[in-house]
Design a protein around this motif. Structure first.
Motif, mmCIF file in Angstrom:
data_model
loop_
_atom_site.group_PDB
_atom_site.id
_atom_site.type_symbol
_atom_site.label_atom_id
_atom_site.label_comp_id
_atom_site.label_asym_id
_atom_site.label_seq_id
_atom_site.Cartn_x
_atom_site.Cartn_y
_atom_site.Cartn_z
ATOM 1 N N LEU A 150 -2.612 14.661 -9.543
ATOM 2 C CA LEU A 150 -1.995 13.281 -8.479
ATOM 3 C C LEU A 150 -0.899 13.847 -7.119
ATOM 4 C CD1 LEU A 150 -1.957 10.440 -10.959
ATOM 5 C CD2 LEU A 150 -3.859 11.383 -9.302
ATOM 6 N N VAL A 151 -1.655 13.980 -5.947
ATOM 7 C CA VAL A 151 -1.211 14.600 -5.108
ATOM 8 C C VAL A 151 -0.678 13.643 -3.727
ATOM 9 C CG1 VAL A 151 0.196 16.768 -3.461
ATOM 10 C CG2 VAL A 151 -1.249 16.506 -5.514
ATOM 11 N N MET A 152 0.736 13.262 -3.368
ATOM 12 C CA MET A 152 0.557 12.213 -2.896
ATOM 13 C C MET A 152 -0.110 12.609 -1.707
ATOM 14 S SD MET A 152 1.293 9.233 -4.081
ATOM 15 C CE MET A 152 0.849 8.202 -2.247
ATOM 16 N N GLU A 153 -0.699 12.175 -0.463
ATOM 17 C CA GLU A 153 -0.755 12.469 0.732
ATOM 18 C C GLU A 153 -0.489 11.280 2.119
ATOM 19 O OE1 GLU A 153 -3.023 15.426 1.281
ATOM 20 O OE2 GLU A 153 -3.372 15.358 -0.667
ATOM 21 N N ALA A 154 -0.210 11.735 2.945
ATOM 22 C CA ALA A 154 -0.148 11.206 4.095
ATOM 23 C C ALA A 154 -0.586 10.094 4.185
ATOM 24 C CB ALA A 154 -0.068 12.329 5.995
ATOM 25 N N PRO A 155 0.249 9.259 4.747
ATOM 26 C CA PRO A 155 -0.600 7.648 4.903
ATOM 27 C C PRO A 155 -1.826 7.332 5.569
ATOM 28 C CG PRO A 155 1.639 7.220 4.647
ATOM 29 C CD PRO A 155 1.214 8.621 4.713
ATOM 30 N N ILE A 156 -2.444 6.152 5.761
ATOM 31 C CA ILE A 156 -3.433 6.441 6.446
ATOM 32 C C ILE A 156 -3.131 5.112 7.334
ATOM 33 C CG2 ILE A 156 -6.744 5.923 7.003
ATOM 34 C CD1 ILE A 156 -5.353 8.650 5.333
ATOM 35 N N PRO A 157 -3.293 5.255 8.896
ATOM 36 C CA PRO A 157 -2.866 4.664 10.325
ATOM 37 C C PRO A 157 -4.055 3.670 9.879
ATOM 38 C CG PRO A 157 -3.193 6.716 11.347
ATOM 39 C CD PRO A 157 -3.219 7.069 9.619
ATOM 40 N N VAL A 158 -3.673 3.016 10.506
ATOM 41 C CA VAL A 158 -4.794 1.154 10.458
ATOM 42 C C VAL A 158 -4.092 0.586 11.739
ATOM 43 C CG1 VAL A 158 -5.520 -0.960 9.715
ATOM 44 C CG2 VAL A 158 -5.326 1.757 8.119
ATOM 45 N N GLU A 159 -5.554 0.593 12.747
ATOM 46 C CA GLU A 159 -4.546 -0.303 14.034
ATOM 47 C C GLU A 159 -3.675 -1.468 14.132
ATOM 48 O OE1 GLU A 159 -6.520 -1.580 18.412
ATOM 49 O OE2 GLU A 159 -7.424 -0.234 17.135
ATOM 50 N N GLY A 160 -3.326 -1.871 13.801
ATOM 51 C CA GLY A 160 -2.579 -3.395 14.147
ATOM 52 C C GLY A 160 -2.280 -4.015 11.726
ATOM 53 N N SER A 161 -2.198 -3.291 11.659
ATOM 54 C CA SER A 161 -1.588 -3.296 10.023
ATOM 55 C C SER A 161 -1.307 -2.076 9.946
ATOM 56 C CB SER A 161 -3.065 -3.364 9.388
ATOM 57 O OG SER A 161 -3.893 -4.514 9.410
ATOM 58 N N PRO A 162 -0.076 -2.397 8.629
ATOM 59 C CA PRO A 162 0.402 -1.224 8.156
ATOM 60 C C PRO A 162 -0.526 0.307 7.479
ATOM 61 C CG PRO A 162 1.334 -3.484 7.509
ATOM 62 C CD PRO A 162 0.514 -3.515 7.931
ATOM 63 N N PRO A 163 -0.042 1.252 7.890
ATOM 64 C CA PRO A 163 -0.859 2.346 7.123
ATOM 65 C C PRO A 163 -0.962 1.664 5.588
ATOM 66 C CG PRO A 163 1.342 3.504 7.231
ATOM 67 C CD PRO A 163 1.266 1.955 7.768
ATOM 68 N N LEU A 164 -2.364 1.793 4.882
ATOM 69 C CA LEU A 164 -3.103 2.618 3.706
ATOM 70 C C LEU A 164 -2.348 3.688 3.185
ATOM 71 C CD1 LEU A 164 -6.066 1.863 4.338
ATOM 72 C CD2 LEU A 164 -4.258 0.146 4.011
ATOM 73 N N PRO A 165 -1.747 3.857 1.910
ATOM 74 C CA PRO A 165 -1.060 4.882 0.780
ATOM 75 C C PRO A 165 -2.480 5.898 0.514
ATOM 76 C CG PRO A 165 -1.578 2.397 -0.603
ATOM 77 C CD PRO A 165 -1.528 2.278 1.111
ATOM 78 N N SER A 166 -2.564 6.688 0.027
ATOM 79 C CA SER A 166 -3.533 7.828 0.211
ATOM 80 C C SER A 166 -2.844 9.350 -0.795
ATOM 81 C CB SER A 166 -3.590 8.930 1.248
ATOM 82 O OG SER A 166 -4.915 9.241 0.998
#
Length: 386
Positions: free
Chosen positions: A236-252
């Motif tokens: 498992l390798v943590m990646e940069a969060p995925i930006p979502v317009e109008g919401s907090p970024p999603l963990p990836s």
């Protein structure tokens, strides 16, 4: 370094030594019934498996080879009273075919047809036989292929290409036609998955674990149960969060699968998780305090988390148990339903087949498209001509 001759060790000492040697490869090759394997496999068998691990053979391939080898050894002991001979004589190969590909109707009038009852009882008692009736032809062919491969690795030549053996298999298959059945009667699509996850309502270790298993297995492309059971923290390798317009970024995070059943030798597989599956996985890792090693582990009745990985069969059991808890028929669902369900759900949502295959890691468009065809034909124009 040469080993002491086996004759100088007692049976218990031999088994104990094999257990220790199997432990040295358990991290790479999670195995079922390890104690039984230590009794069934010979020293040369264990040496072969360790050599293949050191050579970097894929864990799934090794797991399948070990399972087949254990069955072959158990059958040989039950049928002949001796371990597998290397190389196997043609007569023994023909006996194997006769014991596993037979006509159920003929057996009604001839009790001696097929596998003898006493041999069948021994294998059933050991847990190697679960269903009644002849084996599937593909299973017999695969075990013969494993037998042939192991023979070649020992530098020997077997009779696996003999005309008599090929003819026996062909005639036996023709005499006992079997309808092709799906691995899972029903696909675990998004609505079914929601019902399964809905049974994981508490904050108990078991519910948190099972929720993570279901979400990770499905969202990572419908991973095979062996891949889920064998998943390790180091993959498992943590990646940069995925930006979502109008919401907090999603963990990836990315899952580095390494070599799988369908990948090439120099083509390691990587899939990605985003959002809720990552949160569910992180919740399990934190609660179980897993910092390294196997991700999904057994939990005993007192709530203790084992250090060893779950058996692949346990993934199947979890799917069936959760289906039962959700009021569904557990006989209609299995771990493979997560794999077929992922592609079916992707088709239902209009996700292009190539994009879904990037996540499922199917190499065959024909195989993957079967799920798409099943999902779209009902609502397609061809089904609404009138």
């Amino acid at each position: 370094m040469m080993r002491k001759p086996a004759i100088s060790l007692s049976t218990n000492e031999l088994v104990s030594r094999r257990l220790e040697e199997l432990d040295t490869i358990a991290a790479v090759l999670p195995m079922e019934r390890r104690d039984e394997l230590a009794e069934l496999l010979t020293d040369q068998d264990v040496d072969t498996l360790r050599h293949l691990v050191n050579e970097g053979m894929g864990a799934n391939t090794l797991r399948a080879l070990t399972s087949d080898l254990a069955y072959l050894q158990a059958w040989a002991l039950a049928a002949t009273g001796r371990s597998l001979p290397w190389p196997a004589p043609e007569a023994l190969l023909l006996k194997f075919v006769a014991h596993h590909l037979w006509d159920p109707e003929k057996r009604l009038t001839d009790p001696g047809h097929g596998m003898p009852i006493d041999i069948e009882d021994k294998l059933r008692l050991q847990g190697f036989l679960r269903k009644t009736g002849p084996h599937a032809p593909d299973t017999v062919r695969r075990r013969l292929a494993t037998w042939s491969t192991l023979t070649k690795w020992r530098g020997l030549v077997g009779a696996f290409a003999s005309p008599a053996l090929k003819s026996a298999i062909r005639l036996a298959v023709r005499a006992t036609p079997r309808p092709k059945r799906r691995k899972s009667a029903k696909a675990v699509t998004g609505d079914v998955l929601s019902k399964l996850i809905g049974t994981c309502r508490s904050n108990s270790l078991r519910d948190i674990r099972d929720k993570a298993i279901l979400m990770v297995a499905f969202a990572s492309g419908g991973r095979r149960r062996s891949e889920v059971a064998g998943l390790r923290k180091e993959q498992l390798v943590m990646e940069a969060p995925i930006p979502v317009e109008g919401s907090p970024p999603l963990p990836s995070l990315s899952i580095h699968l390494g070599r799988t059943k369908t990948s090439g030798a120099d083509n390691p597989e990587i899939v990605y998780l985003t959002g809720r599956p990552v949160e569910a996985l992180n919740a399990w890792l934190a609660l179980a305090r897993i910092e390294s090693g196997s991700v999904f582990r057994a939990i005993d009745r007192w709530g203790n988390v084992s250090k060893r990985s779950l058996d692949p069969k346990a993934i199947n059991d979890i799917v069936k148990q959760r289906a039962d808890m959700a009021g569904l028929d557990p006989a209609e669902y299995s771990a493979h339903g997560l794999r077929s369900g992922y592609l079916t759900e992707a088709a239902n949502r209009g996700i292009p087949l190539p994009e879904a295959m990037e996540q499922s890691r199917h190499r065959s468009v024909q195989q993957a498209s079967e799920y798409y065809n099943s999902a779209t034909r009902r609502s397609g124009r061809a089904a609404r001509l009138l």
